[in-house]
Design a protein around this motif. Sequence first.
Motif, PDB file in Angstrom:
ATOM      1  N   ASP A   1      26.896  40.371  29.135  1.00 39.15           N
ATOM      2  CA  ASP A   1      26.377  40.991  27.914  1.00 39.15           C
ATOM      3  C   ASP A   1      27.452  41.761  27.181  1.00 39.15           C
ATOM      4  O   ASP A   1      28.439  42.200  27.771  1.00 39.15           O
ATOM      5  N   ILE A   2      27.215  41.937  25.885  1.00 39.27           N
ATOM      6  CA  ILE A   2      28.040  42.837  25.087  1.00 39.27           C
ATOM      7  C   ILE A   2      27.167  44.049  24.793  1.00 39.27           C
ATOM      8  O   ILE A   2      26.059  43.911  24.245  1.00 39.27           O
ATOM      9  N   ARG A   3      27.649  45.222  25.212  1.00 35.98           N
ATOM     10  CA  ARG A   3      26.861  46.440  25.009  1.00 35.98           C
ATOM     11  C   ARG A   3      27.479  47.293  23.908  1.00 35.98           C
ATOM     12  O   ARG A   3      28.661  47.172  23.604  1.00 35.98           O
ATOM     13  N   PHE A   4      26.670  48.168  23.346  1.00 35.29           N
ATOM     14  CA  PHE A   4      27.143  49.051  22.296  1.00 35.29           C
ATOM     15  C   PHE A   4      26.915  50.503  22.712  1.00 35.29           C
ATOM     16  O   PHE A   4      25.905  50.835  23.343  1.00 35.29           O
ATOM     17  N   THR A   5      27.851  51.365  22.337  1.00 38.83           N
ATOM     18  CA  THR A   5      27.628  52.809  22.500  1.00 38.83           C
ATOM     19  C   THR A   5      28.427  53.543  21.425  1.00 38.83           C
ATOM     20  O   THR A   5      29.375  52.991  20.860  1.00 38.83           O
ATOM     21  N   ALA A   6      27.987  54.737  21.130  1.00 42.84           N
ATOM     22  CA  ALA A   6      28.731  55.556  20.180  1.00 42.84           C
ATOM     23  C   ALA A   6      29.502  56.597  20.963  1.00 42.84           C
ATOM     24  O   ALA A   6      28.929  57.357  21.755  1.00 42.84           O
ATOM     25  N   ILE A   7      30.799  56.597  20.732  1.00 43.59           N
ATOM     26  CA  ILE A   7      31.654  57.537  21.473  1.00 43.59           C
ATOM     27  C   ILE A   7      31.706  58.849  20.693  1.00 43.59           C
ATOM     28  O   ILE A   7      31.603  58.863  19.458  1.00 43.59           O
ATOM     29  N   GLY A   8      31.917  59.920  21.382  1.00 41.44           N
ATOM     30  CA  GLY A   8      32.115  61.216  20.730  1.00 41.44           C
ATOM     31  C   GLY A   8      30.926  62.111  20.936  1.00 41.44           C
ATOM     32  O   GLY A   8      29.785  61.666  21.056  1.00 41.44           O
ATOM     33  N   GLY A   9      31.200  63.405  21.028  1.00 44.78           N
ATOM     34  CA  GLY A   9      30.158  64.374  21.257  1.00 44.78           C
ATOM     35  C   GLY A   9      30.776  65.651  21.744  1.00 44.78           C
ATOM     36  O   GLY A   9      32.009  65.768  21.856  1.00 44.78           O
ATOM     37  N   LYS A  10      29.915  66.593  22.026  1.00 39.78           N
ATOM     38  CA  LYS A  10      30.384  67.913  22.420  1.00 39.78           C
ATOM     39  C   LYS A  10      31.297  67.861  23.649  1.00 39.78           C
ATOM     40  O   LYS A  10      32.270  68.607  23.756  1.00 39.78           O
ATOM     41  N   ASP A  11      30.962  66.939  24.561  1.00 38.04           N
ATOM     42  CA  ASP A  11      31.758  66.838  25.784  1.00 38.04           C
ATOM     43  C   ASP A  11      32.885  65.813  25.672  1.00 38.04           C
ATOM     44  O   ASP A  11      33.623  65.600  26.631  1.00 38.04           O
ATOM     45  N   TYR A  12      32.965  65.114  24.589  1.00 39.78           N
ATOM     46  CA  TYR A  12      34.033  64.102  24.482  1.00 39.78           C
ATOM     47  C   TYR A  12      34.618  64.100  23.086  1.00 39.78           C
ATOM     48  O   TYR A  12      34.213  63.346  22.207  1.00 39.78           O
ATOM     49  N   HIS A  13      35.555  65.003  22.885  1.00 39.71           N
ATOM     50  CA  HIS A  13      36.288  65.058  21.620  1.00 39.71           C
ATOM     51  C   HIS A  13      37.325  63.959  21.647  1.00 39.71           C
ATOM     52  O   HIS A  13      38.443  64.174  22.100  1.00 39.71           O
ATOM     53  N   TYR A  14      36.926  62.782  21.173  1.00 44.28           N
ATOM     54  CA  TYR A  14      37.869  61.665  21.316  1.00 44.28           C
ATOM     55  C   TYR A  14      39.159  61.879  20.541  1.00 44.28           C
ATOM     56  O   TYR A  14      40.175  61.273  20.831  1.00 44.28           O
ATOM     57  N   PHE A  15      39.118  62.790  19.579  1.00 44.37           N
ATOM     58  CA  PHE A  15      40.341  63.047  18.780  1.00 44.37           C
ATOM     59  C   PHE A  15      41.507  63.539  19.642  1.00 44.37           C
ATOM     60  O   PHE A  15      42.655  63.486  19.228  1.00 44.37           O
ATOM     61  N   TYR A  16      41.155  64.086  20.814  1.00 44.25           N
ATOM     62  CA  TYR A  16      42.204  64.689  21.640  1.00 44.25           C
ATOM     63  C   TYR A  16      42.847  63.687  22.617  1.00 44.25           C
ATOM     64  O   TYR A  16      43.788  64.016  23.305  1.00 44.25           O
ATOM     65  N   TYR A  17      42.287  62.473  22.665  1.00 48.96           N
ATOM     66  CA  TYR A  17      42.743  61.580  23.724  1.00 48.96           C
ATOM     67  C   TYR A  17      43.919  60.719  23.300  1.00 48.96           C
ATOM     68  O   TYR A  17      44.111  60.420  22.110  1.00 48.96           O
TER      69      TYR A  17
END
Lengths: 649, 330
Positions: free
Chosen positions: A128-144
Amino acid sequence: MLRNSGIAFKLGVFILTGVTLIFLSIFAVNYLSSRRLILKNLANNAENLTLNIVNRIDAVLAPIQKIPETAAIWIENTDYTREELLDVLEKSVRNNPEVYGSAIAFEPYAFDSSSYYFSPYYYKQGDDIRFTAIGGKDYHYFYYDWYVVPKELGASAWSEPYFDEGAGNILMATYSTPFYRKDGDRRVFTGVITMDVSLEWLQSIVGNIHVLETGYGFLISKNGTFVTHPSARNIMNETLFSLNEELSHPHMREIGRNMIQGKTGFTRSKDPGSQVEGYLYYAPVNANGWSLGVFFPADEALLDIHKLNQIVVFLAVSGIVILGIVIVSIAGSITRPLQHLTGVVQSIASGNLDTVLPPAVSRDEVGRLRDAFNQMQISLKGYIHNLTETTAAKERIESELTIAHDIQMGILPKIFPGPPSCPQFSIHAKLIPAREVGGDLYDFFFLDSDHFCFTVGDVSGKGVPASLFMAITRTLIKTKFNAGVDPATVMTRVNEDLSMDNPSMMFVTTFVGILNIRTGHLWYCNAGHNPPYLIVAENDVRPLVSPQGIALGVMEGFEFQNSEMMISSGQTLFLYTDGVTESIDTREKQFGETRLKACLSESIRLSTEDMVNAVVEQVQEHAGTMAQFDDITVMSLRFFGAECQESKG
Amino acid sequence: MRSGIAAVLAIFILLMPMSLSASPENQLEPLSFLPLWRPQAQFAGFYVALEKGFYRQNGIDLQFIQGGPNRSPGNYLIDGKADVALLWLSNAIQLAASGADVVNLAQVVQRSALMMVSRKSSGIVSPADMEGKKIAMWPADFQIQPRAFFAKYHLNVQTVTAANTLNLFLRGGVDLALVMWYNEFHTLMTYGIDPDELNTIFFPDYDLNFPEDGIYVLGDTWFKKADLLCRFVMASLEGWYYAFEHPDEALDIVIPVMEKNFVPANRIHQRWMLDRMQNLIDPGRNGTKTFELKESDFQRVSTVLHNDNLIMFSPNFEYFSKGCVHHAKK
């Protein structure tokens, strides 16, 4: 040590040393060149293998890089809707089997002014191909890293490898491409497009690298972290610089730095894990700057050459041993006759001249040496035979001479007249021949009761002929004296007899005197002899002058003349031969008449015997260590005359 | 083998706290604890105390919650998800000043390990050289000291917030990076950077020493379980002493925990970290007691935070510092 060793040993040592040195040189050159050749081949193989793998990795990664880069261009140049964006993202995951997941992550409020985070993410889960939205209070993707690194570099970048917990802890890396929007002339950073790639396939590709027995490949990231390694424990846990304390060694650290700087190289190195010595070939993966290393242990690389070396060394050692045996046997065949000959010659040298030399078996140097020794043995025998005979003859002559000496001494008068039996005078004489027998003579005898005859002579030459001539002269003198005969007549007659048949042309100087022991009247005749001395008083020693007569035996028919004088009581007549005055010391200085006179002067108060001994002692003292050159004869005669008569009367 | 047993035991203890405390013959009091970050030698003393049974010997059934980037110790404390948590002093003071009832039981790290590194080639040797440069910094409280530093020297520095400062730094995205002495500084060495290729700036050298890891609880918890909490502190202290005396054994305890939690682990690095922790915790110097929070340190941090408008007022030190070291003696 070598100097005292045998020829066979020396020959063996020199030849074997030479052969060993030649072998070692050939061996070293052979080893080095074949080693270089083998290493060159191995380096080529490792290079081919490494570049092949690197190309295969690039062949997978390079197309993946194209996806976000194409997408970035599309995003920058298109007014897309949310649905179109998600569709593109979903397709990029679905249509690319290598891609595990893909995200488009936007800057805060960049996609939608109402949402701080916007980062749709499609990923595979099974089929399967799954979808999710990244980012949130616990995951500041900008910092990675996958976001911030391309953002700050302004360029696409591969992340360091990481374990993805969501995908079941598989090893992944993310390729991120920044994209921008146009704000007038400026490009404003808007977000990144990412491709997550599973790296599990790298394990099998790199894991399948096998060089020789245990040579292997490993992949390190830009930071030196192991992405693949035969030891799973090292993957992601260790870097090339942390694996082992040994890696802090400058050389190893330098290799590691070359690798992470994207250089290519082949170098001697230690196994980063086991520290085994070996060789490392490394080359970078162009896509992400990682580095592939292929290591193989030196032992294995050089195994074939080591086996070959063992064979070569075995053959060489065997050859040298055989050569040694051959040398020993050849040298033995040369030296064995020599040793035999040496033993025999030693026996001959110790005096056993009859030892039989071994028969000549060859005409080589040894054979000729044997012949030379044979000749020497014969010559030695002959020489010793001659020597024995000569020695015997000499001994016989010596024995005869000894007898002759005894005879000669025997014919000299031993009893010297003098007080008290003969108070009128005292006489003493001594003859010391230079050899066993001598040519000097002295004699004395009474002609009648008043007349005492005495004579001293010296034959020309020395030794046996002189002694014989002396005996003849003495006998002639004695037989020619009859009562009333004067000395000159006796001399003339003796001269007649000696000159008449004198083939050897010998002669004798003679002094003859007749003393009237009552009156002190002296008749005398001198035939070429040293004039005797008349010792009158202290410091008054006079030579006895007489008409010059020649030696007896020189001239036939010579008429000698008498001389006469009166000797006073207490005066002493001293007769001698030239052995006294011509006696030389070590500096060849003669004793001389002056010294003789002085000696006589000193001896005036001594008895005639002591006077004779004193003179002889002084002469011998003068001669020192010099051998006596001529016969020495001295005679001393002291007249007491009237005093004795008066005292008697 | 030994580390294997240690790991199994650690996991067993982690998974089974409830059942253990429920057993009648084990009158252990339950307590949950969250460290600041993922398992590593920075927390060796706590892991050692757990593994060696120092907590159990002190009647504590410890639930060791694994830390990580997504677990904020402050939040866990306030939300009641953890009884005890490690916090930086600066963070704790902010929480207290903002009204959260957090109190300090013990100050573990006495000296700030936070530092800035730059490549020698960039020529940054003094604060003035940093003007206009770009620095990668971790988010949140990590930025308090550097920002105070920039303010102190009136520097205009571009800051980039990043979860990992090293990759950005290594790839040339920034001139400077904020790193921890016991951790990332040595990580650079394991990435092939030589120490002599780097310039370093330590904050304590610029009168900005912020003591870091401290043990915190809510005031409420303190009043209910002061004795239990101080037993926890003393057991932890014992764990640290043991770890310093037996570093190899301590690493044999910590590394399996890291591996179990998929935290990259290499021994040389963890050894470096443990040795640096000893430097940072070391009580020997300045007459400081181990685990003691000094009022001067508290005041310095409060002043900086106040100047930075991060707090409106300074919490009361007497209330804030429970001083378990002293308490235990009483």
